[in-house]
Design a protein around this motif. Structure first.
Motif, short mmCIF file in Angstrom:
data_model
loop_
_atom_site.label_atom_id
_atom_site.label_comp_id
_atom_site.label_asym_id
_atom_site.label_seq_id
_atom_site.Cartn_x
_atom_site.Cartn_y
_atom_site.Cartn_z
N VAL A 79 -6.13 38.45 -54.37
CA VAL A 79 -6.91 39.24 -53.43
C VAL A 79 -8.34 38.70 -53.37
O VAL A 79 -8.98 38.53 -54.42
CB VAL A 79 -6.92 40.72 -53.82
N GLY A 109 -7.03 43.55 -49.42
CA GLY A 109 -5.74 43.03 -49.81
C GLY A 109 -4.64 44.07 -49.72
O GLY A 109 -4.89 45.27 -49.69
N ASP A 156 -6.03 38.28 -48.65
CA ASP A 156 -5.15 37.88 -49.75
C ASP A 156 -4.37 36.65 -49.33
O ASP A 156 -4.14 36.43 -48.14
CB ASP A 156 -4.20 39.01 -50.18
#
Length: 754
Positions: free
Chosen positions: A274, A247, A294
């Motif tokens: 995430v 992420g 993400d």
């Protein structure tokens, strides 16, 4: 209260305006006492001032060390290049009314560098009244500082290209230790940099990504340099390790839940969740492609400010040409207010999620709701059409949130008139209002919000955290009814245990990300697991499809044939058949050479063509020819007016850029290559050479966007992959291939209404 300032001499540039009209409708700054009266808070909560100008200015982060001392980072130079640029323009005495979005001149940017830096201060309350009255400079003229955290007996500062560690070793309130823990991070425009160092539940310190680095990260305590991908990352506080994490924040900041899951930010959503598959697990199977790491956790992008929009926003919205100009991007860009445009600096407090929206003078609150293996954000009950904290003071701009030692919430307030990037403001309004008013101000507020800074993790959350940190799966039955997040982490922690992974896939294979999690643990077991599931699939279809894809991409003919002998139907068989076809040698192997940067002589020749093209831009354009040329020459990699493919930057927003800027992009594409659009070259073992732009990057694979709109995912182990730095995928030499009037017509088409 007497203020004691321990500050170096500051030499701020003097910004002089020529005879340009100055509207009297701009909001005026308020004293801290008056600003405090403008907050609207939930019942029972209180807010008070901790620090303000002249003690601090332009605060970007605050923390407390293990001795309870308060430190603040300052970020200086925001919008200064824009101010220098319009100062020059104002000397003409004329307003620039052209509808476009333009960056400051190169000269203004160079001049602004002297005013662009970071400062770290220790704050003291010497008279005990709760308000800081003394500041001690710990570091000045650092690179721009984007936050700090306490660690290892000192403080760690994010200031790309460095991460700096400061420590008071003898208790005299001055730092005897000043060390660059790491260096080599990318730098660029001030809107971003590595940011918001945040302690994680695992003992590491997490950072938001900044500009992509072109070099490896080094440090005095690292055994060897480390290459970081375009993602967030984490470090050990002693500088002994740095590694990527799943992420990436698109603005600044991140927030951990009580269960150790993570949210990051982009400008237009309250938060991104995430994917809960840590990077270290993704690295275990070099044959598996990673999922998207993400994604927005909420579709609700509305906000409800109580402040009046700055007059520049209202005037831009009321200007028909400018409203149409920005509405092409989105309604939130065109509207004066009412939508997230600058979400940043999140924090989880008492089990709920908070995020700053500095452009609209508020802090938004969301409920965190479990949805299987992921978390969603929903508006907090009772706040469906209002905000958790809002101010009618239009100079209040919260940019980060931190817990105090007492469990309250510290708010960094980048107090100034205009927080938006100067280039988003019509140039004639920049000229009239200025873009740096308040650069000598800044405040930190303490919100006494009640509740607990952190809640005790639930039983399931505690089990997941324990699994993630130890990978000890003792006593957990993969075929049992498990909470979704526990089942997902179990798939990661099991490692290469075939029977357990098969049982988990049959019982929990339909869970989001379970296919990717099992693949992380199944390296070299993919065929055995796939064939076992083919006999008794249970709920494992997504897992089977992913495993078939891994086997197909690996390209082992014997392995694929064995699988096809057992799997007679379904999506997994289709993928395997495609993989078998892909193992056959190409009829013709072509080696596409890597594009090279133009020579100095070529650049000089194209520079000579600029006056003729600029002259052509002043003539009546032929939009029909511009469209035809765009379709023939540009559409394989760019999209505009619904034509073409978004391989390189989408050009639907070119209407907001100056014609001369677009011209340089056409003539010198490598000169203005944008971050995130680096040219990638992959040469596969099969003999293909691919040139494209990275769509996503993982430890094991890279997905490329190719000219013409096609996409390909290439396993790192089956290809030689390189990044061509400072060389655009767009071919140079269009200045020679096209006539001046043809280039002018392409530019006119790009800037024309849709």
């Amino acid at each position: 209260m007497k203020l004691h300032l321990v500050l170096p001499a500051l030499c701020l540039a003097t910004f002089v305006r020529a005879e340009i009209p100055h509207p009297d409708d701009a909001p005026k700054p308020l004293s801290p006492a008056e600003s405090a009266k403008q907050f609207v808070l939930p019942a029972g909560m209180k807010i008070r001032l901790l620090a303000s100008e002249p003690l601090i200015r332009e605060p970007s982060g605050v923390c407390w060390d293990d001795k309870g001392r308060c430190f603040v980072t300052e970020l200086h130079g925001y919008n200064v290049e824009g101010q220098f640029d319009i100062d020059e323009l104002n000397k003409t005495g004329k307003l620039d009314m052209e509808v476009r979005r333009i960056q400051a001149s190169e000269e203004a940017e160079k001049k602004a560098k002297a005013e662009t830096y970071g400062t770290v201060k220790l704050l003291r309350d010497t008279d005990g009244d709760g308000v800081m009255d003394k500041a001690v400079i710990w570091a000045d003229r650092l690179p721009p500082c984007y936050g700090l955290t306490a660690a290892n007996g000192g403080i760690i500062i994010a200031c790309a290209p460095h991460i700096v560690f400061l420590k008071d070793a003898d208790g005299d309130d001055l730092p005897e230790v000043n060390e660059k823990l790491f260096t080599g991070f990318g730098t660029g425009k001030l809107e971003r940099g590595i940011n918001a160092p945040t302690p994680g539940p695992d003992g590491w310190i997490y950072f938001g990504k900044g500009w992509k680095s072109s070099t490896a990260i080094t440090g005095p305590h690292l055994q060897q340099p480390v290459e970081l991908p375009d993602s967030d990352f984490r470090i050990r506080a002693d500088g002994s390790a740095i590694e990527p994490v799943s992420g990436s924040t698109k603005t600044t900041g991140m927030a951990f839940t009580d269960g150790g899951e993570r949210f990051v930010c982009n400008t237009t959503h309250p938060g991104l969740f995430v994917t809960p598959i840590p990077w270290r697990y993704l690295m275990r199977n070099p044959d598996a492609a990673a999922p998207v790491l993400d994604a927005p956790a909420s579709d609700d992008t509305r906000v409800y400010p109580i402040s009046k929009p700055h007059p520049w926003r209202t005037k831009r919205e009321q200007n028909a040409a400018y409203f149409a100009f920005y509405k092409k991007i989105s309604l939130s860009d065109a509207a004066a207010s009412g939508y997230f445009t600058s979400a940043c600096g999140p924090l989880v407090h008492d089990g709920y999620f908070l995020v700053c929206e500095p452009a609209q003078n508020l802090i938004h609150r969301s409920r965190i709701v479990r949805d299987g293996t992921r978390l969603r954000l929903q508006r907090f009950p009772g706040e469906e059409q209002r905000e958790f904290l809002a101010s009618s003071d239009a100079w209040f701009h919260p940019v980060s949130l931190t817990h105090t030692p007492q469990g309250h919430i510290a708010i960094c307030d980048f107090y100034r008139e205009i927080i938006e990037d100067y280039s988003a403001i019509p140039r004639h309004l920049q000229q009239q209002y200025g873009v740096i008013n308040g650069h000598d101000r800044g405040r930190i507020w303490i919100l006494e919000a009640g509740g607990s800074a952190r809640r005790k993790p639930t039983t399931t959350e505690a089990k997941v955290l324990h699994l993630r940190q130890t990978d000890d799966t003792t006593g957990i039955d993969p075929a049992a009814d498990l909470e979704p997040q526990l089942a997902l982490q179990l798939a990661l922690s099991l490692g290469p245990q075939k029977n357990a992974l098969v049982a988990l896939a049959r019982k929990h294979g339909q869970l989001r990300w379970m296919d990717a999690a099992i693949a992380c643990s199944a390296h070299k077991l993919e065929k055995d697991i796939l064939l076992a599931l083919a006999i008794d699939p249970g709920q494992s279809e997504p897992v089977m499809v992913n495993l078939a894809g891994i086997i197909a991409a690996r390209g082992d003919v014997t392995e694929i044939t064995e699988c096809l002998a057992i799997i007679k139907t379904g999506k997994a068989r289709e993928i395997l058949q495609l993989g078998l076809e892909d193992t056959k040698p190409l009829a013709t192997v072509t080696d596409i050479p890597a594009p090279a940067a133009p020579t100095a002589a070529q650049n000089a020749e194209w520079e000579k063509r600029i006056p003729a093209i600029l002259a052509a831009l002043k003539q009546q354009p032929d939009l029909v020819e511009g469209k035809t040329l765009f379709t023939a020459v540009c559409s394989a990699c760019h999209k505009s007016h619904g034509i073409g493919f978004s391989v390189g930057p989408d050009l639907d927003a070119e209407f907001q850029r100056a014609p001369e800027t677009i011209l340089r992009d056409i003539l010198f594409p490598s000169e203005g290559a944008r971050p995130g659009f680096e040219t990638m070259r992959a040469k596969t073992q099969r003999g293909e050479t691919l040139l494209g732009i990275a769509a996503s990057d993982s430890p094991t694979s890279i997905s490329l966007k190719l000219p013409g709109g096609a996409g390909r995912t290439v396993l790192r182990k089956r290809a030689s992959i390189s990044t061509l730095r400072n060389v655009s995928l767009m071919p140079a030499g269009l200045g020679n291939a096209l006539k001046p009037e043809q280039i002018a017509n392409i530019i006119a088409f790009l800037r024309s209404p849709q």
